[in-house]
Design an enzyme around this catalytic site. Sequence first.
Site, mmCIF file in Angstrom:
data_model
loop_
_atom_site.group_PDB
_atom_site.id
_atom_site.type_symbol
_atom_site.label_atom_id
_atom_site.label_comp_id
_atom_site.label_asym_id
_atom_site.label_seq_id
_atom_site.Cartn_x
_atom_site.Cartn_y
_atom_site.Cartn_z
ATOM 1 N N HIS A 117 53.854 39.445 -9.999
ATOM 2 C CA HIS A 117 53.999 38.042 -10.418
ATOM 3 C C HIS A 117 55.445 37.689 -10.747
ATOM 4 C CE1 HIS A 117 49.419 37.997 -11.527
ATOM 5 N NE2 HIS A 117 49.641 37.891 -10.224
ATOM 6 N N CYS B 91 66.229 25.892 -1.189
ATOM 7 C CA CYS B 91 67.295 26.464 -0.353
ATOM 8 C C CYS B 91 67.205 27.984 -0.371
ATOM 9 C CB CYS B 91 68.671 25.996 -0.838
ATOM 10 S SG CYS B 91 69.199 26.794 -2.360
ATOM 11 N N CYS C 291 70.618 24.268 -9.348
ATOM 12 C CA CYS C 291 70.900 25.296 -8.345
ATOM 13 C C CYS C 291 72.367 25.172 -7.909
ATOM 14 C CB CYS C 291 69.965 25.104 -7.154
ATOM 15 S SG CYS C 291 70.372 26.144 -5.760
HETATM 16 C C1 BJW Z 1 44.773 45.334 -24.304
HETATM 17 C C2 BJW Z 1 45.413 45.445 -25.494
HETATM 18 C C3 BJW Z 1 45.953 46.689 -25.774
HETATM 19 C C4 BJW Z 1 44.714 43.463 -25.414
HETATM 20 N N1 BJW Z 1 45.828 47.678 -24.897
HETATM 21 N N2 BJW Z 1 44.601 46.248 -23.402
HETATM 22 C C5 BJW Z 1 39.677 34.408 -5.905
HETATM 23 C C6 BJW Z 1 38.684 33.973 -6.785
HETATM 24 C C7 BJW Z 1 38.963 33.004 -7.734
HETATM 25 C C8 BJW Z 1 40.223 32.419 -7.844
HETATM 26 C C9 BJW Z 1 41.200 32.846 -6.971
HETATM 27 C C10 BJW Z 1 40.921 33.814 -6.023
HETATM 28 N N3 BJW Z 1 42.059 34.053 -5.322
HETATM 29 C C11 BJW Z 1 43.052 33.262 -5.811
HETATM 30 C C12 BJW Z 1 42.537 32.506 -6.807
HETATM 31 C C13 BJW Z 1 43.288 31.488 -7.616
HETATM 32 C C14 BJW Z 1 44.112 32.092 -8.718
HETATM 33 C C15 BJW Z 1 43.182 32.854 -9.648
HETATM 34 O O1 BJW Z 1 43.063 34.048 -9.629
HETATM 35 N N4 BJW Z 1 42.501 32.123 -10.533
HETATM 36 C C16 BJW Z 1 41.537 32.715 -11.468
HETATM 37 C C17 BJW Z 1 42.142 32.772 -12.881
HETATM 38 C C18 BJW Z 1 40.293 31.895 -11.438
HETATM 39 N N5 BJW Z 1 45.171 32.951 -8.194
HETATM 40 C C19 BJW Z 1 46.330 32.471 -7.742
HETATM 41 O O2 BJW Z 1 46.571 31.275 -7.735
HETATM 42 C C20 BJW Z 1 47.347 33.475 -7.244
HETATM 43 N N6 BJW Z 1 47.860 33.105 -5.990
HETATM 44 C C21 BJW Z 1 47.148 33.147 -4.856
HETATM 45 O O3 BJW Z 1 46.000 33.501 -4.831
HETATM 46 O O4 BJW Z 1 47.864 32.789 -3.735
HETATM 47 C C22 BJW Z 1 47.186 32.619 -2.511
HETATM 48 C C23 BJW Z 1 46.964 31.163 -2.368
HETATM 49 C C24 BJW Z 1 48.055 30.346 -2.197
HETATM 50 C C25 BJW Z 1 47.853 28.985 -2.024
HETATM 51 C C26 BJW Z 1 46.566 28.476 -2.096
HETATM 52 C C27 BJW Z 1 45.481 29.321 -2.308
HETATM 53 C C28 BJW Z 1 45.687 30.684 -2.446
HETATM 54 C C29 BJW Z 1 48.561 33.522 -8.150
HETATM 55 C C30 BJW Z 1 48.253 34.011 -9.503
HETATM 56 C C31 BJW Z 1 49.497 33.923 -10.380
HETATM 57 C C32 BJW Z 1 49.214 34.258 -11.824
HETATM 58 N N7 BJW Z 1 50.317 33.901 -12.644
HETATM 59 C C33 BJW Z 1 50.280 34.207 -14.048
HETATM 60 C C34 BJW Z 1 51.507 33.559 -14.725
HETATM 61 C C35 BJW Z 1 52.764 34.374 -14.392
HETATM 62 C C36 BJW Z 1 53.975 33.808 -15.041
HETATM 63 C C37 BJW Z 1 53.973 33.896 -16.538
HETATM 64 O O5 BJW Z 1 53.975 34.996 -17.117
HETATM 65 O O6 BJW Z 1 53.993 32.828 -17.150
HETATM 66 O O7 BJW Z 1 50.270 35.612 -14.242
HETATM 67 S S1 BJW Z 1 48.768 33.686 -14.839
HETATM 68 C C38 BJW Z 1 48.665 35.082 -15.930
HETATM 69 O O8 BJW Z 1 47.483 35.830 -15.610
HETATM 70 C C39 BJW Z 1 49.862 35.971 -15.588
HETATM 71 C C40 BJW Z 1 49.243 37.336 -15.607
HETATM 72 O O9 BJW Z 1 50.038 38.236 -14.865
HETATM 73 C C41 BJW Z 1 47.872 37.085 -15.045
HETATM 74 C C42 BJW Z 1 46.874 38.143 -15.387
HETATM 75 O O10 BJW Z 1 46.619 38.183 -16.748
HETATM 76 P P1 BJW Z 1 46.429 39.583 -17.475
HETATM 77 O O11 BJW Z 1 47.662 40.373 -17.344
HETATM 78 O O12 BJW Z 1 45.181 40.203 -17.032
HETATM 79 O O13 BJW Z 1 46.354 39.127 -19.005
HETATM 80 P P2 BJW Z 1 45.088 38.554 -19.819
HETATM 81 O O14 BJW Z 1 45.644 37.865 -21.001
HETATM 82 O O15 BJW Z 1 44.173 37.805 -18.958
HETATM 83 O O16 BJW Z 1 44.308 39.859 -20.278
HETATM 84 C C43 BJW Z 1 44.887 40.768 -21.197
HETATM 85 C C44 BJW Z 1 43.940 41.959 -21.340
HETATM 86 O O17 BJW Z 1 44.569 42.899 -22.200
HETATM 87 C C45 BJW Z 1 42.583 41.616 -21.969
HETATM 88 O O18 BJW Z 1 41.556 42.171 -21.164
HETATM 89 C C46 BJW Z 1 42.618 42.334 -23.338
HETATM 90 O O19 BJW Z 1 41.366 42.835 -23.733
HETATM 91 C C47 BJW Z 1 43.582 43.459 -23.057
HETATM 92 N N8 BJW Z 1 44.292 43.983 -24.220
HETATM 93 N N9 BJW Z 1 45.326 44.201 -26.155
HETATM 94 C C48 BJW Z 1 45.153 47.437 -23.721
HETATM 95 N N10 BJW Z 1 46.593 46.892 -26.958
HETATM 96 ZN ZN ZN Z 2 68.941 25.334 -4.124
#
Ligand code: BJW
Ligand code: ZN
Length: 248
Positions: free
Chosen positions: A117, A131, A147
């Site tokens: 990501h 660009c 930019c």
């Molecule tokens: C502990 C702990 C401890 C606590 N020890 N554990 C298929 C089905 C449904 C939807 C989609 C699909 N395919 C694509 C989609 C759409 C979408 C998506 O997935 N949506 C769902 C949410 C419904 N995906 C996208 O849009 C992606 N792109 C894509 O598919 O492109 C193709 C396309 C293009 C054009 C049109 C159509 C398709 C892109 C996804 C980008 C995600 N970006 C973010 C923001 C990044 C920037 C930023 O940081 O601001 O990434 S969103 C956010 O979620 C961030 C994370 O990397 C990501 C994942 O979250 P993560 O890391 O799992 O965190 P949490 O908070 O969810 O969970 C934390 C966990 O830790 C919990 O389980 C706790 O229990 C645990 N925990 N303490 C161990 N001490």
């Molecule tokens: Zn530019």
Amino acid sequence: MYPKEIIEKLIKAQKAVVLTGAGISAESGISTFRGTGGQWDKVDPMKLATPEAFAKDPKYVWEWYEARRRQLREAKPNMGHDVIAGMEEFFPKFTLITQNVDRLHQKAGSRNPIELHGSIWMARCAGIPSCGEWEDRHELVNLPPQCPHCGALVRPGVVWFGEGLPGEAWAEAEKAALECDVFFVIGTSALVHPAASLPETAIQKGKLVIEINPEETPLSGLVTLSVRSHAGPALELLREKLLANDSA
Ligand code: BJW
Ligand code: ZN
């Protein structure tokens, strides 16, 4: 926490993959996105983590990332990051894939994590069309800069909802998931695709898949072993077990 037969398989494993999410950085004081106390309890992800949100209110989006950068500058990697960095020496072939943009894995010494990501420490031209200019962004500034190449606004170098993942990173991650002997999935809710499809692939291919998460996730019932614990203590124990058995 770790049955003996799992440890024996890990000792013999040649190719290991780790996929991390926000939970690995929780013990460094960085909030996760979802769940109690998560960032998205307070703010709407659709107003922050989409290209449409940036187009509508670039200042608001930029300020949110700037606040996170400010916090991350002071953050230190924790035991979980340290143990994962050490895995590079333990497994003959090791691939770290992270969804995190915080670069705490690199701070802990992981050499070449695949950043699915992007990175909060990078920025890129947000021009339509862009660009293509990218820059390191460590200096804190309150407004999105322009930019230097084309004068459009600059945006955080992260992947937002609806955007494709970096092609090379994705290809490498998929290949690692297909070829590994063991796949660890640590600190992710496994709700965001396509990242969450990597452990799903490993499960479908019959790999040894180990989840470490204090909460249940959609993967918990499907993996070989689901360790319901915080990453730091669970990984510290795993390191002890592997090192004790390796020298036995
Ligand atoms: C502990 C702990 C401890 C606590 N020890 N554990 C298929 C089905 C449904 C939807 C989609 C699909 N395919 C694509 C989609 C759409 C979408 C998506 O997935 N949506 C769902 C949410 C419904 N995906 C996208 O849009 C992606 N792109 C894509 O598919 O492109 C193709 C396309 C293009 C054009 C049109 C159509 C398709 C892109 C996804 C980008 C995600 N970006 C973010 C923001 C990044 C920037 C930023 O940081 O601001 O990434 S969103 C956010 O979620 C961030 C994370 O990397 C990501 C994942 O979250 P993560 O890391 O799992 O965190 P949490 O908070 O969810 O969970 C934390 C966990 O830790 C919990 O389980 C706790 O229990 C645990 N925990 N303490 C161990 N001490
Ligand atoms: Zn530019």
